[in-house]
Design an enzyme around this catalytic site. Structure first.
Site, short mmCIF file in Angstrom:
data_model
loop_
_atom_site.label_atom_id
_atom_site.label_comp_id
_atom_site.label_asym_id
_atom_site.label_seq_id
_atom_site.Cartn_x
_atom_site.Cartn_y
_atom_site.Cartn_z
N SER A 189 -90.94 -27.52 4.81
CA SER A 189 -90.59 -26.99 3.49
C SER A 189 -90.65 -28.06 2.40
CB SER A 189 -89.17 -26.43 3.56
OG SER A 189 -88.65 -26.22 2.27
N GLU A 221 -88.52 -28.28 0.27
CA GLU A 221 -87.13 -28.70 0.11
C GLU A 221 -86.93 -30.11 0.71
OE1 GLU A 221 -84.88 -26.76 -1.55
OE2 GLU A 221 -83.10 -27.96 -1.14
N TYR A 236 -79.92 -27.90 4.56
CA TYR A 236 -81.18 -27.25 4.99
C TYR A 236 -82.34 -28.24 4.91
CZ TYR A 236 -85.41 -24.38 4.51
OH TYR A 236 -86.66 -23.85 4.65
#
Ligand code: NAP
Ligand code: F7E
Length: 326
Positions: free
Chosen positions: A128, A130, A154
């Site tokens: 990701s 992220e 996460y």
């Protein structure tokens, strides 16, 4: 005979589109479901495929390695797509340990099971954007070489998975590739992610079913693509002649405020009358801006998205207008 694939997270947004794509391509698709007390709701994204003989579902959980071994022995997949995760960034601050278990250790459980049962299988890992946190290259983009500096439980868990995949690829010569995907959305997106929350509430307000939309940080910017385009990228990554890591993005980013203005304008409403903010939707540490450079993906694999931000948001708002007009 077509190939066999196993998808973890098959009942999620991406898993459902990927299952459709692979079945269209002639694959036999196995998917795992983790046990849920309300079985009826759990498969709503794939119910239209349930009677297709090319789809096979088994109960298993990324936290239960024995269940993964069982399913790999049963399915003997040529390709494994690891899409299962606790994928909500805000919720990862509320459930950090569970997020680390499912999103990080869950990947390791799967890799160990693949190494023991089907080391020839090609593995796709759902990495990701992220993972980059607030690191941005000087030209304003994030790419494969941008240093990773995650700002959420996460993101930290995804960095572990990304690295353990590279480690298993190099140590055991397994075919394991990371797709570093930027935000991707659709009408099937969970409605507690911002695009679908805005699309759904815009439709409800337009139809007189709601009066307000309460959001968190509206200044954050994201590079939003369509999940249908991104599952095609996942498949292309596993068809490449060598295992590698690829960023997948649109290269265009917008603020949450722009997203709100776009949706409200589409239905002829003034957002100032309905939209407010509340601290409960803020994150302890915010990831401010994401914009991806996917030159490697485009030049190596020939991937090209079909949707724009506008055609995607039009589809999502229309989906909810139709849903609430029935
Ligand atoms: P999603 O809709 O939240 O789906 C996640 C899936 O994982 C669901 O099917 C969920 O099952 C399953 N799952 C969760 N914990 C599990 C466990 N312990 N064992 C087995 N299954 C489990 O996520 P998505 O948007 O489709 O994203 C797919 C993957 O890509 C995720 O790994 C996500 O982190 C990653 N990703 C997503 C984006 C994006 O913008 N969508 C961007 C980059 C990376 P239940 O529904 O039954 O809980
Ligand atoms: O937030 C802001 C929020 O929750 C987007 C996951 O798929 O993409 C996703 O993570 C932005 C953030 O997605 C609300 O603060 C404002 O800046 O839709 P989101 P995300 O956190 O970017 C990455 C790439 C993943 O890998 C993840 O799995 O919108 N925002 N107001 C809000 N966000 C939410 N959810 N709700 C609000 O009310």
């Amino acid at each position: 005979m077509g190939k066999t694939a196993l998808i973890t997270g098959i009942n999620g947004q991406d898993g459902s589109y990927l299952a459709e794509l692979l079945i269209e391509k002639g694959y036999t698709v196995w998917g795992i479901l983790k046990r849920n007390s309300v079985a009826e709701n759990q498969t709503y994204r794939i119910d239209h495929l349930r009677n297709n003989p090319m789809l096979k579902l088994e109960y298993a959980d990324l936290l239960d390695m024995a269940s993964l071994v069982r399913v790999l022995q049963l399915s003997k997949p040529a390709e494994v797509y690891n899409l299962a995760a606790q994928s909500h960034v805000r919720i990862s601050f509320d459930q950090p340990v569970y997020t680390a278990q499912s999103t990080a250790i869950g990947t390791l459980n799967l890799l160990e099971a693949v190494r023991l049962i089907c080391p020839e299988a090609r593995v796709y890992q759902a990495s990701s954007s992220e993972m980059f946190g607030n690191n941005i290259d000087a030209d304003g983009y994030q790419r494969e070489t941008t240093p990773m500096n995650p700002v959420s439980p996460y993101g930290c868990a995804k960095v572990f998975s990304y690295n353990i995949c590279r480690n298993y690829r190099n140590s055991y010569k397994l075919f394991i590739s990371n797709g570093i995907l930027f935000n991707h959305e659709s009408p099937r997106r969970g409605s507690n992610f911002v695009t679908n929350k805005v699309a759904k509430e815009t439709a409800k307000i337009k139809l007189g079913l709601s009066e307000k939309l309460v959001l968190g940080n509206t200044e954050a910017t994201r590079d939003w693509g369509h999940a249908k385009d991104y599952v095609e990228a996942m498949w292309m990554i596993l068809q490449h002649d060598k295992a590698d890591d690829f960023v997948c993005s649109t290269g265009v980013s917008h603020s949450v405020q722009y997203l709100v203005d776009y949706c409200f304008e589409k239905v002829g409403l003034d957002p100032k009358k309905y939209v407010s903010t509340a601290a409960r939707y803020l994150r302890p540490e915010e990831l401010r801006d994401l914009k991806g450079d996917c030159t490697k993906m485009k030049e190596t694999l020939g991937w090209k998205p079909k949707y724009t931000f506008e055609t995607m948001m039009d589809e999502m708002v229309q989906y909810w207008l139709d849903f609430y007009s029935k």
